[in-house]
Scaffold this motif. Structure first.
Motif, short mmCIF file in Angstrom:
data_model
loop_
_atom_site.label_atom_id
_atom_site.label_comp_id
_atom_site.label_asym_id
_atom_site.label_seq_id
_atom_site.Cartn_x
_atom_site.Cartn_y
_atom_site.Cartn_z
N SER A 1 80.14 -2.72 65.70
CA SER A 1 78.71 -2.45 65.96
C SER A 1 78.21 -1.32 65.09
O SER A 1 77.09 -1.38 64.56
CB SER A 1 78.52 -2.10 67.44
N PHE A 2 79.01 -0.29 64.90
CA PHE A 2 78.60 0.82 64.04
C PHE A 2 78.46 0.35 62.59
O PHE A 2 77.57 0.81 61.86
CB PHE A 2 79.60 1.97 64.12
N GLY A 3 79.32 -0.56 62.16
CA GLY A 3 79.19 -1.13 60.83
C GLY A 3 77.86 -1.83 60.64
O GLY A 3 77.24 -1.74 59.57
N VAL A 4 77.38 -2.51 61.68
CA VAL A 4 76.06 -3.15 61.61
C VAL A 4 74.97 -2.10 61.45
O VAL A 4 74.02 -2.27 60.68
CB VAL A 4 75.81 -4.01 62.86
N VAL A 5 75.11 -0.97 62.17
CA VAL A 5 74.13 0.12 62.03
C VAL A 5 74.11 0.64 60.60
O VAL A 5 73.04 0.90 60.03
CB VAL A 5 74.46 1.27 63.01
N ILE A 6 75.29 0.77 59.99
CA ILE A 6 75.35 1.21 58.58
C ILE A 6 74.61 0.22 57.68
O ILE A 6 73.85 0.61 56.79
CB ILE A 6 76.82 1.37 58.13
N LEU A 7 74.82 -1.08 57.93
CA LEU A 7 74.13 -2.08 57.12
C LEU A 7 72.62 -1.99 57.33
O LEU A 7 71.84 -2.21 56.38
CB LEU A 7 74.64 -3.48 57.47
N GLU A 8 72.18 -1.69 58.55
CA GLU A 8 70.75 -1.48 58.78
C GLU A 8 70.23 -0.32 57.93
O GLU A 8 69.15 -0.40 57.32
CB GLU A 8 70.49 -1.17 60.26
N LEU A 9 70.98 0.79 57.91
CA LEU A 9 70.55 1.96 57.15
C LEU A 9 70.48 1.67 55.66
O LEU A 9 69.60 2.16 54.95
CB LEU A 9 71.51 3.13 57.41
N VAL A 10 71.42 0.87 55.16
CA VAL A 10 71.48 0.59 53.73
C VAL A 10 70.43 -0.44 53.32
O VAL A 10 69.80 -0.32 52.27
CB VAL A 10 72.90 0.11 53.35
N THR A 11 70.24 -1.47 54.15
CA THR A 11 69.34 -2.56 53.78
C THR A 11 67.92 -2.37 54.31
O THR A 11 66.99 -2.95 53.78
CB THR A 11 69.87 -3.90 54.32
N GLY A 12 67.77 -1.57 55.37
CA GLY A 12 66.47 -1.42 56.00
C GLY A 12 66.07 -2.62 56.84
O GLY A 12 64.93 -2.71 57.30
N LYS A 13 67.00 -3.56 57.07
CA LYS A 13 66.69 -4.79 57.79
C LYS A 13 67.25 -4.75 59.20
O LYS A 13 68.14 -3.97 59.52
CB LYS A 13 67.25 -6.00 57.04
N ARG A 14 66.70 -5.64 60.05
CA ARG A 14 67.13 -5.72 61.44
C ARG A 14 68.45 -6.49 61.54
O ARG A 14 68.77 -7.29 60.65
CB ARG A 14 66.06 -6.41 62.29
N PRO A 15 69.20 -6.30 62.65
CA PRO A 15 70.48 -7.02 62.78
C PRO A 15 70.31 -8.53 62.89
O PRO A 15 71.19 -9.28 62.48
CB PRO A 15 71.08 -6.43 64.06
N VAL A 16 69.21 -8.99 63.45
CA VAL A 16 68.90 -10.43 63.47
C VAL A 16 67.45 -10.59 63.05
O VAL A 16 66.59 -9.78 63.40
CB VAL A 16 69.13 -11.05 64.87
N ASP A 17 67.19 -11.64 62.28
CA ASP A 17 65.84 -11.84 61.76
C ASP A 17 65.72 -13.31 61.35
O ASP A 17 66.69 -13.91 60.87
CB ASP A 17 65.60 -10.94 60.55
N PRO A 18 64.54 -13.90 61.56
CA PRO A 18 64.36 -15.33 61.20
C PRO A 18 64.66 -15.61 59.74
O PRO A 18 65.06 -16.74 59.40
CB PRO A 18 62.88 -15.56 61.52
N GLU A 19 64.50 -14.62 58.84
CA GLU A 19 64.73 -14.88 57.43
C GLU A 19 66.21 -15.17 57.13
O GLU A 19 66.54 -15.71 56.08
CB GLU A 19 64.26 -13.71 56.57
N TYR A 20 67.12 -14.81 58.06
CA TYR A 20 68.54 -15.06 57.84
C TYR A 20 68.92 -16.50 58.17
O TYR A 20 70.06 -16.91 57.92
CB TYR A 20 69.41 -14.13 58.69
N GLY A 21 68.02 -17.24 58.81
CA GLY A 21 68.39 -18.57 59.28
C GLY A 21 69.32 -18.44 60.48
O GLY A 21 69.03 -17.74 61.45
#
Length: 1004
Positions: free
Chosen positions: A890-910
């Motif tokens: 879960s913390f790794g997902v938070v890091i990806l949010e900080l790096v990408t600026g994107k939400r953990p789930v989003d319609p653009e991901y399919g």
């Protein structure tokens, strides 16, 4: 004849069954085996790009990192260090029968070492340091008879060091630095008589004695066993280590007398015994034989007596004896050392003068003698070689003037001369040292004016000159110090106005100018000083009105007492979250702002004859209204009528509201409060704030309210969803099922946790139908809300995001590794990471947390899945078993949010989540397409390193995810805050020293 036949068959039997011949691979077969390595290990940096081309025999010998025997063409060495490859240990390399040298250092080799690693039977050199290996050390390593060099440092090995390691036949160097080995200290390594280097630094061994067997290593040249939880005395058997050049037992709990036999180890170049409990004095003689000694550190012990003159006559480069009980004078001979660059003797009882010639013959870089009994003048030659960066002499009795020569010391970064008896003017050029970041001259008798040369000190962040005899005006040039964070100049004789340029100091946090002779008005534009938390202008001659724009600052401390301010107190001051307010002894008039009109602020307003409010001691000296004439009478009547009207409206409103909500009233007497810290409020103040207008957040477990209390303090109140009536004051408590588990878990967890990166739980309130949790208030809300808002790109630059990631990692590391028993959060997400006023991050919401009941076995299976969509580890969804590895994902997902600026789930991901989207996009388009476009490209290298950490944390296999302690280390390494990993691994003679312990309580 019969005997001959028997011998012949016995010989055949031996060849066929007892000693099967080793079959060597051909060159093409070895090339194919190496090619298999490129298919086994991940290679994001394309290290293996040269591993192709011609099929001609021996072509593989030209591949990067591959070495072959010139005669046979067979592979003898393989060096993949720093290649950034990843995957499990490639055991099939053991089929390279001539392979003697194997280095996979500083990569991402994960999983555990296979138990049959002994099949690499021809290895003499094995280096697997700085990887992600876990599990126990395999006992079979000792079966590699010819092994000479073994380095397994900077991994996550745990358990015991196998007893078989005491049976190595030819081993000369072993390094197990920075692992998680927690068994007994392996004194049995003293049986490996061939050892020349033994490095076990930084492992959490259980408290153990240093066994006398270590004294059997008569060939040993380097002994590093710092931070190994060693206890007891240092055995005298170590006096037999005559070839020892490095002796490091620092940061343990060793006791007993300082070993006098150290003076007999004549080859010593480095002695490090700091952070122990050694007692007694240093040997007075015998040091002259240690002609190679360059580094000596016995600081943070219990040593007494004097510093031996014979020791200081050695050509030392670093000499540290700080935080002991040494007394007497510093030997003059220390000034004759041609190599001395570091001298730290702070926190002792040393007296006399500093050697007069100190620095004349030495390339001094740091000198710290803080907190001693030294006196006399400051030696004039301290910076003769031009390399001095830190001059720390505070809390002594130095007298005389600051030497003029120090003005030429352009490399000075930190200067602390406070708390002495210095006199005279400060040399003019000394004010303008170009690289100085801390200039502390407070608590002396210095005089004169601040030179305009101060504008050249462009790096100055801490400026402390309080409690001196400085005079004149504060120069405008002070406002040019754009990096200034602290300016303390109280208790001097400064006069004139406060420079208008001071409002340009937008990094300033503390401005303290009390007890001077300053006059005039506070400059306009002070609202631009957004970081100001401490403003003290007390006991001067300031006049005019108090600017209303002060109310827009982030002050915690405001003292304007003892001046000539007039007019009314601005209502905007009520916006401040103050710990202390003092406006007493001025000429203020009018009514107090409502928030301040209570007895808690009594001492804040006394001595203002024209000031009125509902506080005893105010209004007593005002001229009676009747003497003010007819106009004042009309004004009073009008005010009274307005007050009566407002009171009537409020009374009617409260009665009406109470009538509408009486059926949902809750008797306050039924509330019970459990506090976990000293409180300055009651449960009734909390209940009075629970209105819909105060809601600042709502989630799956309840609503969160912002509560501004009567003492000015602000707290956050979390009301769990539950069935209840409205409170008697009409506050909002909805109906629904009470989540007892979430409430009790959060109380039990946060009530016993004390950590700077865990949100503080002040108290809990509960009644039969309602439960409340009272937390510290975090002004910047949650990371998720801020990051994914329109302000995220503006407020959250990369340094801020990096700091947030590091803070949150340290909080989770505390839960996983320092709590007993460990705690798994189970709902790590960006919305549960809260941000204070300085964007410091704290982990919050422990309603789903669980303790690890059995070490190493995680938590029993859960009946439901806890967590949030996009953050749940893959294995959790189908096993319902959780441990700290789930938090790490879960913390790794938070890091990806900080790096990408994107939400953990989003319609653009399919159908993907953020983790899969990042991996896919990087593979198809490259890393530039996943990085947040709002981030400054100059940080790209650092951002990519943090991105790699996030991907490592979100590995689909839990065993491949690093521990949170390892994550913290990796994040620190990204910004270079860790000292080099190789510091204690490769026989270096440059020691690592802890931070300057003399700065406890420093303004810096």
């Amino acid at each position: 004849m019969t005997g001959f036949i028997f011998f012949f068959f016995f010989f055949l039997f031996s060849l066929l069954f007892l000693s099967p011949p080793t079959l060597s691979l051909t060159q093409p077969e070895e090339a194919r085996l190496l090619h298999q390595l490129t298919l086994t290990l991940s290679d994001p940096d394309r290290f293996f790009s040269s591993w192709n081309g011609s099929d001609s025999p021996g072509s593989h010998c030209s591949w990067t990192g591959v070495g072959c025997d010139s005669a046979t063409g067979l592979v003898t060495s393989l060096d993949l260090s720093d290649a950034n490859v990843g995957g499990p240990f490639p055991l099939f390399l053991c089929n390279l029968t001539s392979l003697s040298f194997l280095s996979l250092s500083n990569n991402n080799i994960n999983s555990s070492l296979p138990s049959d690693i002994s099949t690499c039977r021809n290895l003499t050199h094995l280096d697997l340091s700085e990887n992600l290996l876990v599990g126990n050390l395999p006992e079979s390593l000792a079966a590699i008879d010819g092994l000479v060099y073994l380095d397994l440092s900077w991994n996550n090995f745990s358990g015991n060091v196998p007893a078989s390691f005491g049976r190595f036949q030819k081993l000369e160097a072993i390094s197990l630095v920075c692992n998680l080995l927690d068994g007994e200290f392996p004194s049995f390594l003293g049986n490996v008589s061939t050892l020349k280097l033994l490095n076990l630094t930084d492992n959490p061994f259980r408290p153990s004695r240093l066994g006398p067997e270590i004294g059997n290593l008569t060939s040993l040249e380097v002994l590093w066993a710092g931070k190994c939880n060693l206890v007891g005395e240092i055995p005298d058997s170590l006096s037999r280590l005559k070839k020892l050049t490095v002796f490091d037992l620092s940061e343990n709990a060793l006791t007993g007398m300082f070993p006098s036999w150290l003076t007999e180890l004549t080859r010593l170049a480095q002695i490090e015994l700091y952070s122990n409990s050694l007692s007694g004095g240093l040997p007075s003689s015998g040091w002259s034989k240690l002609t190679e000694l360059r580094y000596f550190d016995a600081s943070m012990n219990k040593l007494n007596g004097t510093i031996p003159d014979e020791l200081t006559r050695l050509p030392l480069a670093s000499f540290n004896l700080y935080q002991n009980s040494l007394e007497g004078e510093i030997p003059e001979s220390i000034a004759d050392s041609p190599n001395l660059s570091e001298l730290k003797l702070f926190v002792n009882h040393l007296s006399g003068q500093l050697p007069r010639k100190l620095g004349q013959n030495s390339p001094l870089n740091i000198i710290d003698v803080t907190s001693n009994l030294l006196s006399g003048e400051i030696p004039p030659f301290l910076c003769s070689k031009g390399q001095l960066e830190e001059l720390l002499l505070t809390q002594n009795s130095f007298s005389g003037q600051i030497p003029q020569n120090l003005s030429d010391c352009k490399n000075l970064i930190r200067v602390r001369l406070g708390n002495n008896q210095l006199t005279g003017n400060v040399p003019e050029d000394f004010w303008g040292l170009p690289h100085v970041s801390l200039l502390e001259l407070g608590h002396n008798s210095l005089s004169g004016e601040i030179s305009k040369m101060i504008s050249l000190a462009s790096n100055l962040s801490g400026f402390v000159i309080s409690n001196n005899n400085f005079t004149g005006k504060l120069p405008e040039e002070v406002g040019f110090l754009r990096n200034l964070e602290t300016f303390l100049a109280g208790n001097n004789h400064f006069s004139g106005p406060l420079p208008a340029s001071v409002v340009n100091l937008n990094q300033l946090g503390r401005l303290v100018l009390n007890d001077n002779e300053l006059s005039g008005e506070i400059p306009s534009g002070i609202k631009s000083m957004k970081t100001l938390t401490d403003l003290n202008l007390a006991n001067n001659q300031f006049s005019g009105q108090i600017p209303a724009e002060i109310g827009s600052l982030t002050l915690n401390y405001l003292d304007l007492s003892g001046n000539q301010f007039s007019g009314e107190i601005p209502y905007e001051l009520q916006n401040l979250k103050l710990n202390q307010l003092n406006l007493s002894n001025n000429h203020l008039t009018g009514e107090l702002p409502p928030l301040f009109a209570n007895e808690n602020y009594k001492n804040s307003f006394l001595g203002n004859p024209g000031l009125c409010g509902d506080i005893s001691g105010l209004c007593e000296n005002r001229v009676e209204v009747k003497k003010q004439g007819y106009v004042w009478l009309l004004r009073t009547i009008f005010v009274l009528a307005a007050v009566i009207f407002i009171v009537g409206v409020v009374w009617f409103y409260m009665k009406y509201k109470n009538f509408k909500q009486v059926k949902r009233a809750i008797d306050k007497s039924k509330w019970s409060l459990t506090s976990f810290h000293k409180l300055g409020f009651s449960e009734y103040e909390i209940l009075d704030c629970l209105y819909e207008d105060n809601v600042i957040g709502s989630g799956g477990s309840g609503k969160v309210y912002k509560a501004v209390l009567s003492n000015g303090e602000v707290v956050a109140v979390k009301k769990l969803w539950g069935s209840s009536n409205k409170l008697s004051n009409g506050s909002d408590v909805e109906k629904g099922p009470i989540q007892d588990d979430g409430f009790e878990t959060e109380v039990e967890t946060l009530g016993k946790i004390r950590h700077k990166n865990i949100v503080r739980l002040w108290c809990c309130c509960k009644t039969k139908d309602c439960k409340l949790l009272v937390y510290e208030y975090m002004p910047n809300g949650s990371l998720g809300d801020l990051l994914h808002s329109s302000k995220g790109g503006l407020l959250l630059d990369w340094p801020t995001r990096y700091k947030i990631a590091l803070d949150a990692a340290e909080g989770l590391s505390y839960l996983h590794h320092d709590c007993v028993p460990p705690i798994v959060h189970r709902d790590v997400k960006s919305n549960n990471i809260l941000l204070d006023g300085d964007f410091g991050a704290k982990v919050a919401d422990f309603g789903a947390a669980k303790v690890v009941e059995v070490a190493g076995k995680g938590i029993k299976s859960m009946s439901i899945i806890a967590g949030s969509c996009g953050y749940i580890a893959p294995e959790y969804a189908y096993t319902l078993r959780v441990n700290e590895k789930s938090d790490i994902y879960s913390f790794g997902v938070v890091i990806l949010e900080l790096v990408t600026g994107k939400r953990p789930v989003d319609p653009e991901y399919g159908e993907k989540d953020l983790v899969k989207w990042v991996c896919t996009t990087m593979e198809q388009k490259g890393v530039d397409h996943v990085l947040d476009s709002n981030l400054d490209p100059c940080f790209k290298d650092e951002i990519c390193k943090v991105l790699n950490i996030g991907l490592l944390c979100t590995s689909s296999l839990p065993i491949n995810r690093p521990s949170m302690r390892r994550v913290v280390k990796m994040l620190l390494e990204v910004s270079g805050e860790n000292h080099s990993k190789s510091d204690k691994k490769d026989g270096r003679l440059t020691p690592y020293y802890p931070e300057d312990a003399s700065e406890t309580g420093s303004v810096a």
